[in-house]
Scaffold this active site. Structure first.
Site, short mmCIF file in Angstrom:
data_model
loop_
_atom_site.label_atom_id
_atom_site.label_comp_id
_atom_site.label_asym_id
_atom_site.label_seq_id
_atom_site.Cartn_x
_atom_site.Cartn_y
_atom_site.Cartn_z
N TYR A 134 -4.31 3.33 7.45
CA TYR A 134 -5.58 2.60 7.42
C TYR A 134 -6.54 3.22 8.44
O TYR A 134 -6.55 4.42 8.65
CB TYR A 134 -5.37 1.10 7.67
CG TYR A 134 -4.40 0.45 6.72
CD1 TYR A 134 -4.52 0.63 5.33
CD2 TYR A 134 -3.36 -0.36 7.18
CE1 TYR A 134 -3.64 0.03 4.45
CE2 TYR A 134 -2.48 -0.98 6.30
CZ TYR A 134 -2.62 -0.78 4.94
OH TYR A 134 -1.76 -1.37 4.08
N TYR B 10 -1.83 -2.47 -10.93
CA TYR B 10 -1.94 -2.29 -9.48
C TYR B 10 -1.20 -3.39 -8.73
O TYR B 10 -0.44 -3.12 -7.79
CB TYR B 10 -3.42 -2.25 -9.07
CG TYR B 10 -3.64 -2.09 -7.59
CD1 TYR B 10 -3.37 -0.88 -6.96
CD2 TYR B 10 -4.13 -3.14 -6.82
CE1 TYR B 10 -3.57 -0.72 -5.60
CE2 TYR B 10 -4.34 -2.99 -5.46
CZ TYR B 10 -4.05 -1.79 -4.85
OH TYR B 10 -4.25 -1.63 -3.50
N SER C 246 0.80 -1.23 0.00
CA SER C 246 0.00 0.00 0.00
C SER C 246 0.83 1.28 0.00
O SER C 246 0.29 2.36 -0.26
CB SER C 246 -0.95 0.01 1.20
OG SER C 246 -2.05 -0.83 0.97
#
Length: 305
Positions: A241, A189, A61
């Site tokens: 997050y 991705y 991420s």
């Protein structure tokens, strides 16, 4: 600084026993939960390090920062934020409810999976290979490391098990938020998430962000200052997050984590910080890494608040 980093790494290494390495991507499950390393680069390019700072891992991420920067560079901020919002979410990074509950169908922010798939889709290029090369060229420049590349094994593992991301992407395709070919953008991705690097590379990238886009070791103005400001703001509100608020209170600096165990942090006009600790807490953040950077922030009074 070296002595402080050594002390903090050894103090916080034990937290790895309290978490678990990522297992939903099979290739990540082989990491050693006891590993912990940190690298710090100051605004003049001086470097400090301790622990397992040379261990390679994948961005996961953390790559969402890169796709956001490139999407803004290629399309302008207005066009990017027509497709994705900048609001925090109290739900998980791969939540489908986040999308379905919104009338607009827009993802909440670029740091959750749905938002990052959108920003990745906005990177200019004729095909996946050309777009990936743009991402790799960017990373090689901000890390001063020409060896940055994709870990093919992790990429194939992500592609094989990435059905939740497929669900997110096809949902956004159905609402018109995602306009490109779904499988192509997902392939890109998965590849960007599988870019392999070290804590040193993250620290150097963080130093460029801390320096408002100017590369400390060349003085090249590489990322527009306004883009850096936007990215660092979103890192504060959304980068960890659904633990971003807690991190802002206890650490107080822009940061982004990845389930590969990495954390990139940037202290404006002072430091870039890279951390590796693959044992994760229930939110998906490095458990030893968060405790390490919390201690470092307290010792050096790094909070921007």
């Amino acid at each position: 600084m070296f002595s402080l980093l050594n002390t903090l790494v050894e103090k916080n290494r034990e937290y790895g026993k309290e978490g678990k390495v990522a297992s939903y991507i099979p290739a990540l499950s082989e990491a050693n939960p006891n590993e912990l390393g940190i690298y710090v680069v100051d605004s003049r390019g001086k470097e400090y390090y301790s622990g397992d700072y040379n261990k390679k891992f994948t961005m996961q991420s953390i790559s969402k920062i890169v796709s956001l920067i490139l999407a803004i560079r290629d399309n302008g901020r207005h066009n990017v934020f027509k497709k994705v919002d900048v609001e925090p979410t109290g739900m998980g990074f791969n939540s489908i409810v986040n999308l379905e509950a919104r009338d607009s169908g827009k993802p909440y922010n670029p740091m959750i999976n749905a938002g990052a798939i959108v920003t990745t889709s906005l990177i200019d290029g004729k095909d996946v290979d050309e777009k990936l090369e743009k991402i790799l060229d960017f990373m090689r420049t901000v890390t001063n490391n020409d060896d940055i590349s994709v870990n093919e094994r992790v990429y194939l593992s992500e592609k094989e098990t990435g059905n939740r991301n497929r669900a997110l992407a096809y949902f956004m395709k159905s609402t018109g938020v995602l306009e490109c070919d779904v499988e192509e953008v997902l392939d890109l991705y998965f590849k960007q998430c599988s870019i392999e690097l070290t804590a040193r590379d993250l620290a150097r990238f963080g130093a460029v962000l801390a320096n408002d886009g100017v590369i400390p070791w060349t003085n090249e103005k590489f990322i527009p200052k306004e883009v850096c400001r936007i990215v660092k703001t979103i890192m504060v509100t959304c980068g960890m997050y659904d633990a971003s608020g807690d991190f802002a209170v206890n650490v107080g600096i822009p940061a982004k984590s990845g389930v590969g165990g990495g954390i990139i942090a940037t202290v404006p006009r002072k430091y870039g910080i890279g951390i590796y600790g693959p044992s994760l807490d229930e939110k998906g953040n490095s458990i030893a890494g968060i405790n390490l950077i919390k201690d470092l922030s307290k010792e050096l009074d790094l909070s921007i608040f």
